[in-house]
Write an enzyme that holds these catalytic residues in place. Structure first.
Site, PDB file in Angstrom:
ATOM      1  N   LYS A 112       1.113  -7.250   5.767  1.00 17.60           N
ATOM      2  CA  LYS A 112      -0.614  -6.462   5.726  1.00 17.60           C
ATOM      3  C   LYS A 112      -1.440  -7.283   6.145  1.00 17.60           C
ATOM      4  O   LYS A 112      -2.878  -6.743   6.166  1.00 17.60           O
ATOM      5  CB  LYS A 112      -0.258  -5.264   4.136  1.00 17.60           C
ATOM      6  N   ARG A 121      -4.443   1.321  -4.905  1.00 15.98           N
ATOM      7  CA  ARG A 121      -2.762   0.989  -4.899  1.00 15.98           C
ATOM      8  C   ARG A 121      -2.649   1.920  -6.363  1.00 15.98           C
ATOM      9  O   ARG A 121      -1.158   2.054  -6.521  1.00 15.98           O
ATOM     10  CB  ARG A 121      -2.954  -0.444  -5.950  1.00 15.98           C
ATOM     11  N   ARG A 164       6.441 -18.176   0.932  1.00 13.32           N
ATOM     12  CA  ARG A 164       5.412 -17.700   1.211  1.00 13.32           C
ATOM     13  C   ARG A 164       4.336 -19.031  -0.540  1.00 13.32           C
ATOM     14  O   ARG A 164       3.424 -19.901   0.405  1.00 13.32           O
ATOM     15  CB  ARG A 164       4.397 -16.747   1.229  1.00 13.32           C
ATOM     16  N   ARG A 198       2.539 -18.723  -2.756  1.00  7.96           N
ATOM     17  CA  ARG A 198       1.857 -18.709  -3.421  1.00  7.96           C
ATOM     18  C   ARG A 198       2.034 -18.645  -4.928  1.00  7.96           C
ATOM     19  O   ARG A 198       2.967 -18.594  -6.135  1.00  7.96           O
ATOM     20  CB  ARG A 198       1.067 -16.866  -3.863  1.00  7.96           C
ATOM     21  N   ARG A 247       6.360  -7.298  -8.767  1.00  2.67           N
ATOM     22  CA  ARG A 247       5.049  -6.678  -7.802  1.00  2.67           C
ATOM     23  C   ARG A 247       5.868  -5.426  -6.739  1.00  2.67           C
ATOM     24  O   ARG A 247       5.407  -4.699  -7.035  1.00  2.67           O
ATOM     25  CB  ARG A 247       4.683  -8.009  -7.069  1.00  2.67           C
TER      26      ARG A 247
END
Ligand code: AMP
Length: 191
Positions: free
Chosen positions: A13, A88, A133, A135, A146
């Site tokens: 997203k 959220r 990724r 991070r 998450r």
């Protein structure tokens, strides 16, 4: 254009929101980016938010509301925006409805030009994408948390927006360019 980008962590997203915002010349507003900038700058908010972010938990609703309100009131947000990572929770969505009504003078969130875009991607693909990724909050334990938080607290928003005919669902498990092309077509009528 008033767009909310939803979808689990790793659904793409952020990437899609950034691309389309640049194309349509509207701001890309990512609450995750704003919070990470606050953490780096060691602001009060950043210090409060950091431990939640590191654990893969949601930052408490009340800490988000001020930053979103302030950002939505900036002049560049008048012509439209893409919100990435907010709302959220159902409480955030209710707050956001009220905020939009205040900004636009409408009486109900149902009347707003808002559309909520959901990018669907299976869990195994999400985990693989997030692990690659790299991070700070992308370690395996936090990723699992998450995803769980997403299912429990954010997924109910799909029904919330779908019930109001504001949901646009797109298959996010495809090459990035194909997803962008479909979003462009569905959201702006371009082919
Ligand atoms: P993101 O970059 O959207 O994946 O967000 C990274 C982290 O920031 C999340 O795991 C949450 O801890 C926090 N965060 C971002 N947006 C929100 C939100 N709307 N509500 C609560 N926490 C958020």
């Amino acid at each position: 254009m008033q767009l909310i980008f939803m979808g689990p962590p790793g659904a793409g997203k952020g990437t899609q929101a950034q691309l389309l915002a640049a194309l349509w010349k509207i701001p890309h507003i990512s609450t995750g980016d704003i919070l990470r900038a606050c953490v780096v700058a060691k602001t009060d908010l950043g210090q409060k938010a950091q431990s939640y972010m590191d654990r893969g938990e949601l930052v408490p609703d009340e800490l988000l509301m001020d930053i979103v309100q302030e950002r939505m009131n900036q002049p560049d947000a008048r012509a439209g925006w893409i919100l990435d990572g907010f709302p959220r929770t159902v409480a955030q969505a209710a707050f956001f409805d009220k905020l939009l009504c205040d900004v636009e003078g409408s009486t109900s969130g149902k009347d707003c030009a808002l559309r909520a875009v959901n990018l669907d991607v299976p869990d195994n693909v999400l985990v693989a994408r997030l692990l690659s990724r790299g991070r700070q909050d992308d370690n395996e334990e936090t990723i699992r948390r998450r995803l769980q938080v997403y299912r429990e607290q954010t997924e109910p928003l799909i029904d919330f927006y779908s019930g109001r005919q504001q949901l646009v669902a797109v298959d996010g498990d495809r090459a990035m360019e194909l997803v962008t092309a479909e979003l462009q077509q569905v959201l702006s009528g371009d082919s």
